[in-house]
Design a protein around this motif. Structure first.
Motif, short mmCIF file in Angstrom:
data_model
loop_
_atom_site.label_atom_id
_atom_site.label_comp_id
_atom_site.label_asym_id
_atom_site.label_seq_id
_atom_site.Cartn_x
_atom_site.Cartn_y
_atom_site.Cartn_z
N VAL A 46 25.83 84.11 -47.47
CA VAL A 46 24.58 83.52 -47.00
C VAL A 46 24.76 82.93 -45.59
CG1 VAL A 46 22.96 81.62 -47.38
CG2 VAL A 46 23.61 83.08 -49.28
N VAL A 47 25.85 82.21 -45.39
CA VAL A 47 26.11 81.60 -44.09
C VAL A 47 26.23 82.66 -43.00
CG1 VAL A 47 27.85 80.33 -42.77
CG2 VAL A 47 27.12 79.48 -44.99
N LEU B 23 19.51 73.82 -41.12
CA LEU B 23 20.45 74.62 -41.91
C LEU B 23 19.84 75.00 -43.26
CD1 LEU B 23 23.97 73.01 -41.31
CD2 LEU B 23 23.19 75.27 -40.60
N ARG B 24 19.18 74.04 -43.90
CA ARG B 24 18.57 74.35 -45.20
C ARG B 24 17.57 75.49 -45.09
NH1 ARG B 24 15.17 70.12 -48.89
NH2 ARG B 24 13.89 70.02 -47.01
N GLU B 25 16.70 75.42 -44.08
CA GLU B 25 15.69 76.46 -43.93
C GLU B 25 16.33 77.81 -43.60
OE1 GLU B 25 12.57 75.94 -44.78
OE2 GLU B 25 13.14 73.88 -45.22
N GLU B 26 17.29 77.81 -42.69
CA GLU B 26 17.90 79.06 -42.27
C GLU B 26 18.73 79.70 -43.38
OE1 GLU B 26 18.24 78.35 -37.44
OE2 GLU B 26 20.03 78.17 -38.68
N VAL C 296 27.73 71.05 -45.64
CA VAL C 296 27.10 71.53 -46.88
C VAL C 296 28.14 71.63 -47.98
CG1 VAL C 296 27.41 73.94 -46.21
CG2 VAL C 296 25.62 73.35 -47.85
N PHE C 297 27.66 71.49 -49.20
CA PHE C 297 28.51 71.62 -50.39
C PHE C 297 27.78 72.46 -51.41
CE2 PHE C 297 29.61 69.45 -54.60
CZ PHE C 297 30.73 70.23 -54.82
N TYR D 92 25.90 82.27 -38.90
CA TYR D 92 26.90 81.22 -38.68
C TYR D 92 28.28 81.68 -39.14
CZ TYR D 92 23.02 77.95 -37.97
OH TYR D 92 21.90 77.31 -37.50
N GLN D 93 29.27 80.90 -38.77
CA GLN D 93 30.64 81.15 -39.20
C GLN D 93 31.02 80.10 -40.25
OE1 GLN D 93 33.49 81.05 -36.00
NE2 GLN D 93 35.25 81.09 -37.37
N ALA D 94 31.49 80.54 -41.40
CA ALA D 94 31.82 79.63 -42.49
C ALA D 94 33.23 79.06 -42.33
CB ALA D 94 31.70 80.36 -43.84
#
Length: 277
Positions: free
Chosen positions: A76-77, A240-243, A105-106, A82-84
């Motif tokens: 998902v990330v 971040l939540r929305e994306e 995030v967790f 993004y890079q996790a």
């Protein structure tokens, strides 16, 4: 002498000074040009806490993040661009880092009372989970939380049970004993070193493979939902939540992620502490 100084030495001095000035300006220009790139790299990373909660998330024998929730979170990330960056922590440290913004995030469980004012939960949830009181077949199943009074309850080291552990520790009617992991807890139960084991169905279910495990039964205590928990100490929590929610939905639409699950009223056993529902 002064004329010789002015004619021959001074220009050389100025030439050296000029060369140093040109060098400093070049270095500053290079820093200015690279700074946005460095900032973009840092801003592109998402710091993700994970803990020991197999099979959803855990650290494998190679010291790497593993588990189906970890794998989905990484997917998902990356889908969101993004890079996790995964950081392995005990769950109590996870909560501390979420409150301070040390992690972004967790992938955890919803409805953690101690995080109520410190996080945003994702709109989407991936899977439900169920907390059980595991007992031997010749013991009575748990149908009311008050049945734990006067009993010895085996808890797993590092688990907070969504804050329920603190309540249990403060109770003078319930005895607690700690096991280092789920397998040790089940063996303690079989040796009657406790009356019940508090652990999750998903974790225990994968471990009931030994012949002696056949006498272990489970009584549902509480059902909860998974969620991505975003630190409100981070200024980009809402973004971040929305994306990431949008990225998850895109993966679902392509059949690359499990379908969205509707939030429903979870089960709570009668007598369960009101503050931790």
């Amino acid at each position: 002498m002064r004329r010789l100084w002015n004619r021959y030495l001074a220009p050389a001095q100025f030439r050296g000074l000029a060369a140093r000035i040109v060098m400093v300006v070049a270095v500053l220009a290079a820093v200015a040009l690279t700074r946005p790139a460095l900032a973009d790299t840092a801003g592109n990373k998402v710091r993700i806490a994970y803990t020991e909660f197999p099979p959803a998330e855990y650290q494998n024998e190679q010291g790497e993040p593993a588990g189906f929730f970890v794998d989905l979170t990484r997917k998902v990330v990356e889908e969101a661009g993004y890079q996790a960056e995964f950081i392995y922590l005990p769950v109590s440290r996870v909560y501390l880092y979420l409150k301070s913004g040390t992690v972004d995030v967790f992938p955890g469980l919803s409805g953690v009372p101690v995080l109520k004012y410190d996080i945003l939960e994702s709109w989407a949830n991936v899977y439900p989970t169920q907390l059980n009181a595991w007992h031997l077949e010749d013991s009575e199943p748990l149908t009311h939380f008050d049945q734990l009074e006067g009993k010895t309850v085996i808890v797993i080291g590092g688990y907070t049970y969504g804050g329920l552990l603190t309540w249990l520790e403060n109770s003078d009617r319930i005895r607690l004993t700690e096991a280092p992991n789920t397998r040790a807890a089940l063996e303690m139960l079989k040796l009657k070193r406790g009356d019940y084991v508090l652990d999750y169905r998903e974790t225990v279910g994968d471990m009931l493979t030994r012949p002696s495990d056949s006498k272990i039964r489970g009584s549902e205590v509480r059902s909860r939902y998974s969620a991505w928990l975003y630190s409100l100490a981070s200024p980009r929590a809402a973004v971040l939540r929305e994306e990431l929610d949008d990225a998850y939905l895109r993966l679902v639409s392509r059949g690359e992620a499990p379908p969205v699950r509707a939030f429903e009223a979870g089960f709570v056993i009668p007598g369960f502490p009101q503050a931790h529902r």
